[in-house]
Design a protein around this motif. Sequence first.
Motif, PDB file in Angstrom:
ATOM      1  N   SER A  61       0.829  -1.204   0.000  1.00 17.54           N
ATOM      2  CA  SER A  61       0.000   0.000   0.000  1.00 17.54           C
ATOM      3  C   SER A  61       0.865   1.257   0.000  1.00 17.54           C
ATOM      4  N   HIS A 100      -2.436  10.837   2.894  1.00 11.08           N
ATOM      5  CA  HIS A 100      -1.679  10.920   4.149  1.00 11.08           C
ATOM      6  C   HIS A 100      -0.385  10.124   4.030  1.00 11.08           C
ATOM      7  N   ILE A 109      -6.586  -0.452   1.353  1.00  8.86           N
ATOM      8  CA  ILE A 109      -5.877   0.379   2.333  1.00  8.86           C
ATOM      9  C   ILE A 109      -5.279   1.611   1.665  1.00  8.86           C
ATOM     10  N   GLY A 120      -5.599   5.964   2.121  1.00  9.07           N
ATOM     11  CA  GLY A 120      -4.353   6.473   2.672  1.00  9.07           C
ATOM     12  C   GLY A 120      -3.576   7.361   1.729  1.00  9.07           C
ATOM     13  N   TRP A 145       1.964   8.219   6.987  1.00  9.73           N
ATOM     14  CA  TRP A 145       1.759   6.778   6.862  1.00  9.73           C
ATOM     15  C   TRP A 145       3.085   6.069   6.638  1.00  9.73           C
TER      16      TRP A 145
END
Length: 518
Positions: free
Chosen positions: A167, A402, A395, A399, A406
């Motif tokens: 991710s 961010h 995910i 995300g 992350w």
Amino acid sequence: MSTAKKDSDLESSRTEQHRVSDTGVVYEDENAIHEKDFGAGDTLYAKLQRVAGKYGLEQRGIERVPIDERTDSSVSNVGTMWLSANMVVSTFAIGAISVPIFGLGFVDSALTILFINILGILPVCFFSTLGPKFGLRQMVLSRFYFGYYGVKLVAFFNVIVCIGWSSVNVIVGAQLFHATNSNMPGWAGILVIAVMTWVICMFGYRIVHAYERWSWIPCFIIFLIVLGEFAHSGEFNSLLPLATGTAEAGKVLSYAASVFGFATGWCVYAADYTVYQPVDRSRTLVFMWTFGGLFIPLVFSELLGAAVATATINNTAFSDAYFDSGIGGLFAQVLVPPLGRFGQFCLVVLALSITANNCPNIYSVSLSLQVLARQTQHVPRFVWTFIGTCAYVAIAIPGYDHFASWLENFMLIISYFLAIYEGISLSEHFIFKRGSGGYRPEDYTNPKALPPGIAAVVAFGFGVMGAALGMAQVWFTGPIAKLCGDEFGVDIGFELAFGFSLVSYVALRAVEISYFKR
């Protein structure tokens, strides 16, 4: 190894339906299970395996690879596998975050990158040498450290690691697509890269190696273009102050955790990509090819990232590009103004390069899932590959906005888990097994012949305690971490996790062996 010995090992690995351990327990061999379910029957597993065979997908999962199937004749495949997986934008990003996130300059970033990468890749090189010798995937090999049941805890965390890595990586690629075409939403770029990765991983070991053998070349060329254009721009700031004192120590150690986590992250997959190497392959050769394949792209790409990031300090165009569009914006600022359309083409190629970094993650997540239970083993590897792909896409899409926080938080947490894994497994190998002669690979399916795993699980808990004492996250700062660095503390979680897990494991394992005799 003599021919007679090879033939004996081959016969035992391919034809035995059951084995009898030293403890008298009869247990079924996983190779036999694989052959039985695939060879005949109307079970769903058998049908799916026949479909896999029809379309050339790899059918073997976590079963031990028989000696006559270890036919990967090119040892250079070991090096190019890691060269391609790390000559990518994600590696550049690890270097780039040293300046805006950790507040370092180029010199201290460079020193950290050089020495911590060496520390991080040595365990990966070591575990890679065990793949040809035993023909066991890394998580299966880990049964000899954590026990048949204890390894399920490690496999569970490794699934999280694989999906988390994927991710993080795919977000970087999507940022590059967006930097090329602002009308392309992040989710679309994520899907493009995810589908490419899934298609390659679905076919298995040999196609993954074939792709990784060459995919580093266009990325390396573009990185050289980035280097040339950035040097020509005159924006490199090598004179950022090299600070001293506890605040500087805190920044360096916290950044070191990110570098270490990225470099050593491959250790929980390492043997997966050497199990088809011949059993008599030189361990020194495997070690050196792995070392070169990791060290060169990691150090080169991260140093390049740290150098480009220095421009964000005094150049508002670079700082705006980074904080508005992340790593993709930083690349665009270097390539697009001087090169125009060709610069945009380079961004697209770099975005697609994420596939090379995600292939090992998504290939190995299927193997870790198969270790969790008998039921998960009877789901074909290519099905798990698809499920893992769906998970990391789910995910990555939320995300996307961010990424910086992350990446930082994930890199630190992953370093804790990997340090614990290495503290336990390396001490078991060198202290208790005293080298590769202490393994009986034919026992890999027999819980009664493997370590009980109690010492490993308890030591894992001690490692978590060490990480908690030394971590410095936005949501928690450990009591030891508060003693160092500035007001935010210093992250020494992976160092304490390694030390706590190693020391506790050595003490507990000695007691375990004296009681269980195994």
